[in-house]
Design a protein around this motif. Structure first.
Motif, PDB file in Angstrom:
ATOM      1  N   GLU A 312      54.437  99.831 122.691  1.00  0.00           N
ATOM      2  CA  GLU A 312      53.513  99.924 121.563  1.00  0.00           C
ATOM      3  C   GLU A 312      52.085 100.114 122.059  1.00  0.00           C
ATOM      4  OE1 GLU A 312      53.585  96.301 119.348  1.00  0.00           O
ATOM      5  OE2 GLU A 312      53.601  95.032 121.132  1.00  0.00           O
ATOM      6  N   LEU A 313      51.305 100.782 121.231  1.00  0.00           N
ATOM      7  CA  LEU A 313      49.894 101.008 121.522  1.00  0.00           C
ATOM      8  C   LEU A 313      49.084 100.023 120.691  1.00  0.00           C
ATOM      9  CD1 LEU A 313      47.880 102.822 123.072  1.00  0.00           C
ATOM     10  CD2 LEU A 313      47.793 104.280 121.034  1.00  0.00           C
ATOM     11  N   VAL A 314      48.396  99.105 121.387  1.00  0.00           N
ATOM     12  CA  VAL A 314      47.587  98.087 120.735  1.00  0.00           C
ATOM     13  C   VAL A 314      46.143  98.284 121.185  1.00  0.00           C
ATOM     14  CG1 VAL A 314      47.200  95.635 120.386  1.00  0.00           C
ATOM     15  CG2 VAL A 314      49.536  96.495 120.716  1.00  0.00           C
ATOM     16  N   GLY A 315      45.339  98.803 120.284  1.00  0.00           N
ATOM     17  CA  GLY A 315      43.955  99.096 120.648  1.00  0.00           C
ATOM     18  C   GLY A 315      43.902 100.146 121.747  1.00  0.00           C
ATOM     19  N   ASP A 316      43.268  99.811 122.840  1.00  0.00           N
ATOM     20  CA  ASP A 316      43.178 100.724 123.979  1.00  0.00           C
ATOM     21  C   ASP A 316      44.147 100.332 125.092  1.00  0.00           C
ATOM     22  OD1 ASP A 316      41.221 102.250 122.804  1.00  0.00           O
ATOM     23  OD2 ASP A 316      39.586 101.015 123.591  1.00  0.00           O
ATOM     24  N   GLU A 317      45.260  99.678 124.730  1.00  0.00           N
ATOM     25  CA  GLU A 317      46.252  99.263 125.719  1.00  0.00           C
ATOM     26  C   GLU A 317      47.638  99.717 125.299  1.00  0.00           C
ATOM     27  OE1 GLU A 317      44.233  95.086 127.322  1.00  0.00           O
ATOM     28  OE2 GLU A 317      45.918  95.040 125.895  1.00  0.00           O
ATOM     29  N   LEU A 318      48.360 100.276 126.246  1.00  0.00           N
ATOM     30  CA  LEU A 318      49.771 100.588 126.034  1.00  0.00           C
ATOM     31  C   LEU A 318      50.580  99.428 126.611  1.00  0.00           C
ATOM     32  CD1 LEU A 318      51.735 102.789 124.993  1.00  0.00           C
ATOM     33  CD2 LEU A 318      51.969 103.521 127.378  1.00  0.00           C
ATOM     34  N   ARG A 319      51.355  98.769 125.756  1.00  0.00           N
ATOM     35  CA  ARG A 319      52.097  97.587 126.172  1.00  0.00           C
ATOM     36  C   ARG A 319      53.585  97.910 126.227  1.00  0.00           C
ATOM     37  NH1 ARG A 319      48.961  92.785 122.746  1.00  0.00           N
ATOM     38  NH2 ARG A 319      46.866  93.272 123.557  1.00  0.00           N
ATOM     39  N   VAL A 320      54.174  97.581 127.354  1.00  0.00           N
ATOM     40  CA  VAL A 320      55.591  97.857 127.594  1.00  0.00           C
ATOM     41  C   VAL A 320      56.298  96.531 127.845  1.00  0.00           C
ATOM     42  CG1 VAL A 320      57.263  99.086 129.035  1.00  0.00           C
ATOM     43  CG2 VAL A 320      54.993 100.077 128.627  1.00  0.00           C
ATOM     44  N   ALA A 321      57.398  96.300 127.131  1.00  0.00           N
ATOM     45  CA  ALA A 321      58.181  95.075 127.319  1.00  0.00           C
ATOM     46  C   ALA A 321      59.653  95.446 127.419  1.00  0.00           C
ATOM     47  CB  ALA A 321      57.951  94.102 126.157  1.00  0.00           C
ATOM     48  N   VAL A 322      60.278  95.054 128.502  1.00  0.00           N
ATOM     49  CA  VAL A 322      61.719  95.268 128.703  1.00  0.00           C
ATOM     50  C   VAL A 322      62.335  93.902 128.970  1.00  0.00           C
ATOM     51  CG1 VAL A 322      63.495  96.448 130.023  1.00  0.00           C
ATOM     52  CG2 VAL A 322      61.266  97.538 129.688  1.00  0.00           C
ATOM     53  N   ARG A 323      63.269  93.523 128.128  1.00  0.00           N
ATOM     54  CA  ARG A 323      63.889  92.195 128.222  1.00  0.00           C
ATOM     55  C   ARG A 323      65.399  92.351 128.243  1.00  0.00           C
ATOM     56  NH1 ARG A 323      62.051  86.911 125.851  1.00  0.00           N
ATOM     57  NH2 ARG A 323      63.885  85.559 125.717  1.00  0.00           N
ATOM     58  N   ASN A 324      66.049  91.601 129.129  1.00  0.00           N
ATOM     59  CA  ASN A 324      67.507  91.617 129.163  1.00  0.00           C
ATOM     60  C   ASN A 324      68.046  90.199 129.134  1.00  0.00           C
ATOM     61  OD1 ASN A 324      66.618  91.911 132.276  1.00  0.00           O
ATOM     62  ND2 ASN A 324      68.545  90.773 132.197  1.00  0.00           N
ATOM     63  N   ASP A 360      66.851  81.935 128.253  1.00  0.00           N
ATOM     64  CA  ASP A 360      68.287  82.138 128.047  1.00  0.00           C
ATOM     65  C   ASP A 360      68.985  82.659 129.302  1.00  0.00           C
ATOM     66  OD1 ASP A 360      67.265  84.659 128.165  1.00  0.00           O
ATOM     67  OD2 ASP A 360      68.060  85.343 126.241  1.00  0.00           O
ATOM     68  N   GLY A 361      68.288  82.646 130.438  1.00  0.00           N
ATOM     69  CA  GLY A 361      68.900  83.096 131.679  1.00  0.00           C
ATOM     70  C   GLY A 361      68.711  84.571 131.967  1.00  0.00           C
ATOM     71  N   GLY A 362      67.959  85.259 131.126  1.00  0.00           N
ATOM     72  CA  GLY A 362      67.711  86.674 131.343  1.00  0.00           C
ATOM     73  C   GLY A 362      66.425  86.913 132.117  1.00  0.00           C
ATOM     74  N   PHE A 363      65.843  88.090 131.873  1.00  0.00           N
ATOM     75  CA  PHE A 363      64.642  88.475 132.606  1.00  0.00           C
ATOM     76  C   PHE A 363      63.787  89.366 131.712  1.00  0.00           C
ATOM     77  CE2 PHE A 363      62.227  90.245 136.201  1.00  0.00           C
ATOM     78  CZ  PHE A 363      62.070  89.106 136.965  1.00  0.00           C
ATOM     79  N   GLU A 364      62.466  89.262 131.889  1.00  0.00           N
ATOM     80  CA  GLU A 364      61.558  90.052 131.062  1.00  0.00           C
ATOM     81  C   GLU A 364      60.461  90.654 131.928  1.00  0.00           C
ATOM     82  OE1 GLU A 364      59.595  89.520 126.733  1.00  0.00           O
ATOM     83  OE2 GLU A 364      58.923  88.060 128.213  1.00  0.00           O
ATOM     84  N   VAL A 365      60.234  91.938 131.731  1.00  0.00           N
ATOM     85  CA  VAL A 365      59.164  92.659 132.414  1.00  0.00           C
ATOM     86  C   VAL A 365      58.170  93.118 131.359  1.00  0.00           C
ATOM     87  CG1 VAL A 365      58.556  94.678 133.794  1.00  0.00           C
ATOM     88  CG2 VAL A 365      60.663  93.427 134.278  1.00  0.00           C
ATOM     89  N   ARG A 366      56.897  92.790 131.565  1.00  0.00           N
ATOM     90  CA  ARG A 366      55.840  93.200 130.642  1.00  0.00           C
ATOM     91  C   ARG A 366      54.736  93.908 131.419  1.00  0.00           C
ATOM     92  NH1 ARG A 366      55.395  91.542 125.468  1.00  0.00           N
ATOM     93  NH2 ARG A 366      56.992  90.094 124.691  1.00  0.00           N
ATOM     94  N   ALA A 367      54.331  95.060 130.930  1.00  0.00           N
ATOM     95  CA  ALA A 367      53.249  95.821 131.556  1.00  0.00           C
ATOM     96  C   ALA A 367      52.192  96.139 130.513  1.00  0.00           C
ATOM     97  CB  ALA A 367      53.790  97.121 132.166  1.00  0.00           C
ATOM     98  N   VAL A 368      50.952  96.060 130.917  1.00  0.00           N
ATOM     99  CA  VAL A 368      49.815  96.417 130.069  1.00  0.00           C
ATOM    100  C   VAL A 368      49.026  97.481 130.803  1.00  0.00           C
ATOM    101  CG1 VAL A 368      47.730  95.615 128.931  1.00  0.00           C
ATOM    102  CG2 VAL A 368      49.737  94.100 129.053  1.00  0.00           C
ATOM    103  N   VAL A 369      48.946  98.673 130.199  1.00  0.00           N
ATOM    104  CA  VAL A 369      48.274  99.812 130.834  1.00  0.00           C
ATOM    105  C   VAL A 369      47.112 100.243 129.964  1.00  0.00           C
ATOM    106  CG1 VAL A 369      48.587 102.123 131.780  1.00  0.00           C
ATOM    107  CG2 VAL A 369      50.522 100.534 131.741  1.00  0.00           C
ATOM    108  N   PRO A 370      45.882 100.160 130.465  1.00  0.00           N
ATOM    109  CA  PRO A 370      44.737 100.640 129.683  1.00  0.00           C
ATOM    110  C   PRO A 370      44.858 102.133 129.416  1.00  0.00           C
ATOM    111  CG  PRO A 370      44.025  99.274 131.530  1.00  0.00           C
ATOM    112  CD  PRO A 370      45.478  99.565 131.742  1.00  0.00           C
ATOM    113  N   VAL A 371      44.429 102.530 128.212  1.00  0.00           N
ATOM    114  CA  VAL A 371      44.465 103.935 127.816  1.00  0.00           C
ATOM    115  C   VAL A 371      43.032 104.412 127.659  1.00  0.00           C
ATOM    116  CG1 VAL A 371      45.200 105.586 126.071  1.00  0.00           C
ATOM    117  CG2 VAL A 371      46.685 103.655 126.685  1.00  0.00           C
ATOM    118  N   VAL A 372      42.663 105.415 128.417  1.00  0.00           N
ATOM    119  CA  VAL A 372      41.319 105.992 128.334  1.00  0.00           C
ATOM    120  C   VAL A 372      41.358 107.120 127.314  1.00  0.00           C
ATOM    121  CG1 VAL A 372      39.468 107.135 129.563  1.00  0.00           C
ATOM    122  CG2 VAL A 372      40.842 105.386 130.721  1.00  0.00           C
TER     123      VAL A 372
END
Length: 374
Positions: A312-324, A360-372
């Protein structure tokens, strides 16, 4: 128990032995508990073999203090234990051996730890000073035990040094391998970024060369300016292609396919929720690679798990979340660079990445990338 202690000592020497703080605290507690047991046994042994004269607290403090110091400085622990060795000979004069059974349990971990942690020069010095202290302790009783005692202690010291030297060599190997992997990942990122940058440069060339036709009223000076800009852009593209050849691994062919972006993330995960937004090509490529690597890791290390993807694009940040969720036993292996590679990609844009286990024993990766914005 001694192995647990050795692992803690290595951890104090910045060697990665335990993966999380809970294991580290458990190991430290084990060392302290071991020290308290040995100190109590030593004190009881003294009190049972001698008339109560108030010296048992000193013995308890010497032994317990040694193991407490081990968590901070193995040399300080060795100094205290060696001084205590002579002191116990004065107190336990009924013991014919230089080191009694309990004293061996006290001194063995100290010698192993010093050998594991320190350089050869320090180990040699410790060996000589220990020999002198053992000789002095023997002179207070029976020197017949001196050769066997000092021989055993020196062997333990050398064993600790050999074990520690091997561990340090392995650590250097892993550090060099990680550094090489990071360089390879950066080269890969540069190769992929080349396509994104080359696309923008090609647009500059096209607009410069078509300017005289799109703008027929341009004066001659402006036409020459556009022509020079177009030639400069073409030269830049040529230089980038040469640089790309240097970055390409030996025997690696050029990638003719366009680099993926946000729109291609759904091809990785059919149920991915991806924002319908315009972002720079480099940012879209980074988001795609983060999702790709996170899903690959989930399939490899948690087979059978269920994954979700949110971009998702939140303001000037692209946020990526992958959860398993939790899955089956890890298959291990993998030829990619995993989390370090993802962090390298996100860092190119000044962003951040976190990867943590879930409740719950899984894993989550979150990335925040500024968007110019352009």
């Amino acid at each position: 128990m001694i192995r647990t202690f050795l692992q803690v000592v290595l951890l104090r020497d910045r060697t990665r032995v335990f993966a999380d703080v809970r294991h580290r605290r458990f190991a430290w507690a084990s060392v302290v508990l071991y020290g308290l047991v040995v100190a109590a046994v030593q004190s009881v042994e003294y009190a049972s073999n001698n008339d109560p004269d108030g010296w048992w607290p000193l013995l308890f403090a010497l032994v317990g203090g040694t193991f407490a110091l081990m968590l901070r400085s193995t040399l300080a622990a060795w100094r205290l234990a060696t001084a205590g060795l002579v002191a116990t000979r004065l107190l336990l004069d009924s013991e014919p051996a230089i080191l009694g059974p309990t004293s061996w349990c006290w001194y063995i971990p100290v010698m192993l730890a010093v050998g594991m942690i320190h350089s050869g020069r320090v180990v040699v010095a410790v060996g000589l000073l220990t020999s002198a202290a053992v000789f002095l302790a023997g002179a207070l009783g029976d020197l017949d035990y001196f050769p066997a005692t000092i021989g055993t202690l020196l062997i333990l010291l050398l064993l600790g040094y050999a074990f520690g030297a091997r561990g340090r060599a392995e650590q250097r190997f892993h550090d060099e391998r990680d550094a090489k992997a990071a360089l390879e990942e950066r080269a890969r990122i540069a190769r992929e970024m080349h396509d994104v940058v080359a696309h923008h440069m090609s647009m500059v060339v096209v607009r410069c060369e078509t300017a005289p036709y799109r703008l027929p009223d341009l004066p001659g000076g402006a036409r020459r300016e556009f022509a020079e800009l177009g030639e400069a852009a073409r030269a830049a593209i040529t230089d980038m292609q040469r640089l790309l050849g240097v970055l390409r691994a030996s025997g690696q062919s050029a990638d003719r396919l366009p680099q993926p972006g946000l729109a291609d993330i759904r091809s990785l995960h059919a149920d991915a929720v991806v924002a319908d937004a315009e972002v720079p090509g480099a940012v879209g490529l980074t988001a795609y690679r983060v999702v790709q690597e996170a899903l690959t890791n989930a399939a490899r290390h948690a087979p059978g798990s269920t994954a979700s993807v949110l971009v998702e694009l939140v303001g000037d940040e692209l946020r990526v979340a992958v959860r398993n969720t939790a899955g089956g036993p890890s298959r291990g292996g993998g030829g990619g660079h995993g989390l370090p590679g993802m962090r390298e990609r996100v860092a190119v844009h000044g962003g951040s990445l976190t990867a943590v286990p879930t409740e719950d024993g899984g894993f989550e990766v979150r990335a925040v990338v500024p968007v110019v914005r352009r």
